[in-house]
Design an enzyme around this catalytic site. Structure first.
Site, PDB file in Angstrom:
ATOM      1  N   PHE A 123       0.863  -1.180   0.000  1.00 11.44           N
ATOM      2  CA  PHE A 123       0.000   0.000   0.000  1.00 11.44           C
ATOM      3  C   PHE A 123       0.902   1.233   0.000  1.00 11.44           C
ATOM      4  O   PHE A 123       1.670   1.448   0.944  1.00 11.44           O
ATOM      5  CB  PHE A 123      -0.858  -0.029   1.265  1.00 11.44           C
ATOM      6  CG  PHE A 123      -1.913   1.029   1.342  1.00 11.44           C
ATOM      7  CD1 PHE A 123      -2.948   1.067   0.420  1.00 11.44           C
ATOM      8  CD2 PHE A 123      -1.896   1.961   2.361  1.00 11.44           C
ATOM      9  CE1 PHE A 123      -3.942   2.031   0.509  1.00 11.44           C
ATOM     10  CE2 PHE A 123      -2.882   2.930   2.463  1.00 11.44           C
ATOM     11  CZ  PHE A 123      -3.915   2.966   1.533  1.00 11.44           C
ATOM     12  N   SER A 132       2.980  12.187   7.687  1.00  9.10           N
ATOM     13  CA  SER A 132       1.832  12.310   8.599  1.00  9.10           C
ATOM     14  C   SER A 132       0.676  12.993   7.881  1.00  9.10           C
ATOM     15  O   SER A 132      -0.489  12.646   8.076  1.00  9.10           O
ATOM     16  CB  SER A 132       2.219  13.134   9.827  1.00  9.10           C
ATOM     17  OG  SER A 132       3.281  12.513  10.509  1.00  9.10           O
ATOM     18  N   TRP A 156       9.324   4.385   1.363  1.00  4.21           N
ATOM     19  CA  TRP A 156       9.248   3.468   2.516  1.00  4.21           C
ATOM     20  C   TRP A 156       8.057   2.518   2.417  1.00  4.21           C
ATOM     21  O   TRP A 156       7.298   2.357   3.361  1.00  4.21           O
ATOM     22  CB  TRP A 156       9.176   4.249   3.840  1.00  4.21           C
ATOM     23  CG  TRP A 156      10.237   5.273   3.955  1.00  4.21           C
ATOM     24  CD1 TRP A 156      11.513   5.161   3.539  1.00  4.21           C
ATOM     25  CD2 TRP A 156      10.118   6.582   4.511  1.00  4.21           C
ATOM     26  NE1 TRP A 156      12.201   6.312   3.811  1.00  4.21           N
ATOM     27  CE2 TRP A 156      11.365   7.192   4.403  1.00  4.21           C
ATOM     28  CE3 TRP A 156       9.067   7.286   5.094  1.00  4.21           C
ATOM     29  CZ2 TRP A 156      11.601   8.488   4.851  1.00  4.21           C
ATOM     30  CZ3 TRP A 156       9.296   8.565   5.549  1.00  4.21           C
ATOM     31  CH2 TRP A 156      10.546   9.152   5.417  1.00  4.21           C
ATOM     32  N   GLN A 337      18.521  -3.462  29.836  1.00  2.00           N
ATOM     33  CA  GLN A 337      19.055  -3.029  31.133  1.00  2.00           C
ATOM     34  C   GLN A 337      19.221  -4.226  32.072  1.00  2.00           C
ATOM     35  O   GLN A 337      20.240  -4.363  32.741  1.00  2.00           O
ATOM     36  CB  GLN A 337      18.088  -1.988  31.748  1.00  2.00           C
ATOM     37  CG  GLN A 337      18.673  -1.202  32.890  1.00  2.00           C
ATOM     38  CD  GLN A 337      19.845  -0.324  32.445  1.00  2.00           C
ATOM     39  OE1 GLN A 337      19.985   0.001  31.263  1.00  2.00           O
ATOM     40  NE2 GLN A 337      20.708   0.024  33.384  1.00  2.00           N
ATOM     41  N   ILE A 338      18.235  -5.108  32.081  1.00  3.44           N
ATOM     42  CA  ILE A 338      18.295  -6.280  32.969  1.00  3.44           C
ATOM     43  C   ILE A 338      19.408  -7.239  32.525  1.00  3.44           C
ATOM     44  O   ILE A 338      20.033  -7.901  33.346  1.00  3.44           O
ATOM     45  CB  ILE A 338      16.899  -6.971  33.016  1.00  3.44           C
ATOM     46  CG1 ILE A 338      15.912  -6.068  33.769  1.00  3.44           C
ATOM     47  CG2 ILE A 338      16.976  -8.360  33.658  1.00  3.44           C
ATOM     48  CD1 ILE A 338      14.462  -6.501  33.714  1.00  3.44           C
ATOM     49  N   HIS A 339      19.685  -7.269  31.231  1.00  3.50           N
ATOM     50  CA  HIS A 339      20.777  -8.116  30.720  1.00  3.50           C
ATOM     51  C   HIS A 339      22.158  -7.462  30.907  1.00  3.50           C
ATOM     52  O   HIS A 339      23.175  -8.115  30.628  1.00  3.50           O
ATOM     53  CB  HIS A 339      20.603  -8.399  29.224  1.00  3.50           C
ATOM     54  CG  HIS A 339      19.635  -9.491  28.898  1.00  3.50           C
ATOM     55  ND1 HIS A 339      18.273  -9.359  29.018  1.00  3.50           N
ATOM     56  CD2 HIS A 339      19.829 -10.760  28.450  1.00  3.50           C
ATOM     57  CE1 HIS A 339      17.673 -10.475  28.640  1.00  3.50           C
ATOM     58  NE2 HIS A 339      18.598 -11.349  28.306  1.00  3.50           N
ATOM     59  N   GLU A 364       2.540   3.688  10.240  1.00  2.00           N
ATOM     60  CA  GLU A 364       1.060   3.749  10.311  1.00  2.00           C
ATOM     61  C   GLU A 364       0.576   4.802  11.306  1.00  2.00           C
ATOM     62  O   GLU A 364      -0.376   4.584  12.064  1.00  2.00           O
ATOM     63  CB  GLU A 364       0.477   2.365  10.614  1.00  2.00           C
ATOM     64  CG  GLU A 364       0.746   1.455   9.432  1.00  2.00           C
ATOM     65  CD  GLU A 364      -0.108   0.221   9.393  1.00  2.00           C
ATOM     66  OE1 GLU A 364      -1.297   0.308   9.723  1.00  2.00           O
ATOM     67  OE2 GLU A 364       0.427  -0.826   9.005  1.00  2.00           O
ATOM     68  N   THR A 366       2.560   8.147  13.505  1.00  2.00           N
ATOM     69  CA  THR A 366       3.481   8.267  14.644  1.00  2.00           C
ATOM     70  C   THR A 366       2.687   8.370  15.952  1.00  2.00           C
ATOM     71  O   THR A 366       1.463   8.573  15.939  1.00  2.00           O
ATOM     72  CB  THR A 366       4.322   9.560  14.493  1.00  2.00           C
ATOM     73  OG1 THR A 366       3.405  10.670  14.492  1.00  2.00           O
ATOM     74  CG2 THR A 366       5.136   9.561  13.207  1.00  2.00           C
TER      75      THR A 366
HETATM   76  C1  LIG Z   1      10.058   0.762   7.944  1.00  2.00           C
HETATM   77  C2  LIG Z   1       8.920   1.608   7.446  1.00  2.00           C
HETATM   78  C3  LIG Z   1       7.882   1.017   6.733  1.00  2.00           C
HETATM   79  C4  LIG Z   1       6.844   1.807   6.221  1.00  2.00           C
HETATM   80  N1  LIG Z   1       5.870   1.216   5.447  1.00  2.00           N
HETATM   81  C5  LIG Z   1       4.964   2.019   4.820  1.00  2.00           C
HETATM   82  C6  LIG Z   1       4.035   1.454   3.878  1.00  2.00           C
HETATM   83  O1  LIG Z   1       3.989   0.246   3.654  1.00  2.00           O
HETATM   84  N2  LIG Z   1       3.188   2.298   3.225  1.00  2.00           N
HETATM   85  C7  LIG Z   1       3.202   3.642   3.438  1.00  2.00           C
HETATM   86  O2  LIG Z   1       2.413   4.342   2.806  1.00  2.00           O
HETATM   87  N3  LIG Z   1       4.052   4.207   4.339  1.00  2.00           N
HETATM   88  C8  LIG Z   1       4.937   3.428   5.024  1.00  2.00           C
HETATM   89  N4  LIG Z   1       5.829   3.992   5.916  1.00  2.00           N
HETATM   90  C9  LIG Z   1       5.787   5.420   6.160  1.00  2.00           C
HETATM   91  C10 LIG Z   1       5.247   5.826   7.544  1.00  2.00           C
HETATM   92  O3  LIG Z   1       3.869   5.573   7.614  1.00  2.00           O
HETATM   93  C11 LIG Z   1       5.632   7.280   7.802  1.00  2.00           C
HETATM   94  O4  LIG Z   1       7.023   7.300   8.050  1.00  2.00           O
HETATM   95  C12 LIG Z   1       4.893   7.905   8.951  1.00  2.00           C
HETATM   96  O5  LIG Z   1       3.521   8.050   8.667  1.00  2.00           O
HETATM   97  C13 LIG Z   1       5.441   9.275   9.356  1.00  2.00           C
HETATM   98  O6  LIG Z   1       5.623  10.102   8.252  1.00  2.00           O
HETATM   99  P1  LIG Z   1       7.049  10.839   8.044  1.00  2.00           P
HETATM  100  O7  LIG Z   1       8.077   9.809   8.209  1.00  2.00           O
HETATM  101  O8  LIG Z   1       7.015  11.598   6.783  1.00  2.00           O
HETATM  102  O9  LIG Z   1       7.176  11.837   9.273  1.00  2.00           O
HETATM  103  P2  LIG Z   1       6.647  13.347   9.349  1.00  2.00           P
HETATM  104  O10 LIG Z   1       5.205  13.398   9.032  1.00  2.00           O
HETATM  105  O11 LIG Z   1       7.551  14.247   8.611  1.00  2.00           O
HETATM  106  O12 LIG Z   1       6.807  13.633  10.917  1.00  2.00           O
HETATM  107  C14 LIG Z   1       8.041  14.024  11.509  1.00  2.00           C
HETATM  108  C15 LIG Z   1       7.765  14.294  12.989  1.00  2.00           C
HETATM  109  O13 LIG Z   1       6.794  15.360  13.118  1.00  2.00           O
HETATM  110  C16 LIG Z   1       5.684  14.907  13.873  1.00  2.00           C
HETATM  111  N5  LIG Z   1       4.459  15.530  13.358  1.00  2.00           N
HETATM  112  C17 LIG Z   1       4.029  15.599  12.068  1.00  2.00           C
HETATM  113  N6  LIG Z   1       2.846  16.215  12.008  1.00  2.00           N
HETATM  114  C18 LIG Z   1       2.506  16.543  13.270  1.00  2.00           C
HETATM  115  C19 LIG Z   1       1.385  17.212  13.877  1.00  2.00           C
HETATM  116  N7  LIG Z   1       0.359  17.627  13.136  1.00  2.00           N
HETATM  117  N8  LIG Z   1       1.378  17.362  15.210  1.00  2.00           N
HETATM  118  C20 LIG Z   1       2.412  16.913  15.973  1.00  2.00           C
HETATM  119  N9  LIG Z   1       3.493  16.277  15.474  1.00  2.00           N
HETATM  120  C21 LIG Z   1       3.528  16.112  14.147  1.00  2.00           C
HETATM  121  C22 LIG Z   1       5.660  13.398  13.691  1.00  2.00           C
HETATM  122  O14 LIG Z   1       4.948  12.772  14.720  1.00  2.00           O
HETATM  123  C23 LIG Z   1       7.133  13.079  13.710  1.00  2.00           C
HETATM  124  O15 LIG Z   1       7.598  13.033  15.023  1.00  2.00           O
HETATM  125  C24 LIG Z   1       6.845   3.203   6.472  1.00  2.00           C
HETATM  126  C25 LIG Z   1       7.873   3.796   7.229  1.00  2.00           C
HETATM  127  C26 LIG Z   1       8.919   3.020   7.694  1.00  2.00           C
HETATM  128  C27 LIG Z   1      10.017   3.690   8.473  1.00  2.00           C
END
Ligand SMILES: Cc1cc2nc3c(=O)[nH]c(=O)nc-3n(C[C@H](O)[C@H](O)[C@H](O)COP(=O)(O)OP(=O)(O)OC[C@H]3O[C@@H](n4cnc5c(N)ncnc54)[C@H](O)[C@@H]3O)c2cc1C
Length: 380
Positions: A123, A132, A156, A337-339, A364, A366
């Site tokens: 997806f 986000s 990703w 920590q326990i290890h 999915e 943060t």
């Molecule tokens: C290993 C892995 C597998 C993944 N698999 C998939 C997949 O199969 N399909 C897919 O579509 N995506 C996938 N992702 C993407 C994942 O869903 C996103 O990384 C995630 O939704 C966060 O988006 P971003 O990394 O762009 O962070 P950003 O949105 O840039 O956020 C950066 C920081 O800002 C914070 N932030 C952002 N907006 C706000 C707000 N409004 N209020 C407060 N804090 C905020 C966030 O919480 C975070 O701490 C994957 C990611 C990884 C690392």
């Protein structure tokens, strides 16, 4: 109120536990160290019907429920976070949107082989500048005659290299109020113009395949639009609500594994002439870990049950995902920590649990986004 699992749910848990212990556990270290996607394990999981647990038999599924599926994810996550993540993504993100929103023809053609485990699905929602804020997608789909031409980039994306069916979101038009219309498109693997990069080098869940997808003039027939052409935004919100239950279940698996390892080690390791489990400081850590794992599991099962009862589960799945992922991270950290020094060594596995658990606070949605979802549900 009945907290007992049904006979079918118990059977599913036992079957998956036996498979996870016998087949996945012995490979977990090498999957992590070599960052190797265990394709052969997925083939076997397909044959056992695990890829189709929550889908009806008429579409190649096993006719189980979300509770059984969550139990399966927990059992796999307990032995291998990488396999657990790829499994959860294949079912919740790759196949589920087709089941929720697909036409009969799409379900027959695309969902059935996914549910049978003959193929994997991905997806593609996230983009370099739309994480986000997934509604901020820049990928565009333009209708030309009978087909959509799609251009953009997704990053990703779990399982992309091994997926036969990739569903991506794209802007397909504008509403009267000027806002973008988002639609979802089913793209079969060999469609010209779709390029899938080499896997990213990751901190954890290293054996779960994660790739970038470039879409350059990718043409799909009009019929490949998933469900309501105007409904892509709502579709992905619903898909993520369901996916959060499986990420939370995976977190419970890692948290339980951390507790199991830490408890066994604490009873065995002697310092100052006695097992470290005799020290109250260690006992309190283990007590907190055990309590949090159980609370997280209860929330996962409650949100899965609500989904099965066709009741609203948006808030509960956010609770489950937020609490379970933070529990997994805390439990893995305490297990190290326990290890003591041994915990810092790869051989003892708990450092892998910490690296794997970190992803669950990000993917999915943060932890911050889960808190936003909950606040909205509270009416803020
Ligand atoms: C290993 C892995 C597998 C993944 N698999 C998939 C997949 O199969 N399909 C897919 O579509 N995506 C996938 N992702 C993407 C994942 O869903 C996103 O990384 C995630 O939704 C966060 O988006 P971003 O990394 O762009 O962070 P950003 O949105 O840039 O956020 C950066 C920081 O800002 C914070 N932030 C952002 N907006 C706000 C707000 N409004 N209020 C407060 N804090 C905020 C966030 O919480 C975070 O701490 C994957 C990611 C990884 C690392």
């Amino acid at each position: 109120m009945n907290f007992e699992l049904t006979k079918e749910q118990e059977m599913t848990r036992k079957m998956v536990r036996d498979f996870a212990d016998g087949v996945i556990r012995p490979r977990a270290i090498e999957i992590d160290v070599n960052a190797e996607f265990p394709k052969d394990i997925f083939d076997e999981m397909g044959k056992l019907g695990l890829l189709g647990i929550p889908f009806p038999e008429e579409y190649g599924g096993s006719g189980g429920d979300t509770v059984s599926y969550a139990l399966a994810v927990e059992e796999i996550g307990k032995v291998c976070g990488s396999t657990g993540l790829s499994y959860a993504a294949a079912v919740s993100l790759g196949a589920s949107p087709l089941y929720y929103f697909g036409t009969e023809q799409q379900k027959q053609q695309y969902l059935t082989p996914l549910a049978k485990g003959e193929t994997l699905g991905s997806f593609g929602l996230t983009e370099p500048n739309a994480g986000s804020d997934a509604g901020g997608t820049k990928t565009r789909a333009v209708l030309e005659g009978d087909q959509y031409v799609i251009n953009g980039e997704k990053c990703w994306i779990t399982n992309a290299k091994y997926a036969d069916t990739i569903t991506v979101t794209a802007v397909s038009g504008k509403r009267e109020d000027g806002r973008n219309i988002i639609s979802a498109f089913i793209i079969p693997r060999d469609t010209p113009g779709m390029k899938i990069s080499s896997p990213y080098e990751k901190m954890g869940v290293r054996g779960s395949n994660t790739c970038e997808i470039i879409l350059e003039d990718v043409k799909v027939p009009k019929e490949n639009i998933l469900g309501d052409p105007q409904g892509g935004f709502k579709q992905f919100l619903h898909t993520l609500d369901g996916g959060r239950i499986s990420i939370a279940a995976l977190a419970v698996g890692i948290a339980q594994a951390s507790l199991d390892k830490a408890l066994a080690y604490a009873k065995e390791r002697k310092q100052f002439g006695k097992p470290i489990s005799d020290f109250q400081a260690i006992q309190f850590k283990l007590s907190d870990m055990a309590m949090e794992v159980e609370l997280a599991r209860n929330m996962v099962l409650k949100s899965a049950w609500l989904k099965d009862q066709k009741k609203s589960f948006t808030k509960e799945s956010a609770y489950a995902k937020l609490f379970a992922s933070e529990t997994a991270f805390r439990s893995a950290n305490q297990a190290i920590q326990i290890h003591g020094g041994y915990g810092y060594m790869r051989e003892y596995e708990v450092e892998r649990y910490l690296r794997d658990a970190k992803l669950l606070e990000i993917g999915e949605g943060t932890s911050e986004i889960q808190r936003l979802v909950i606040a909205r549900q509270l009416g803020c």
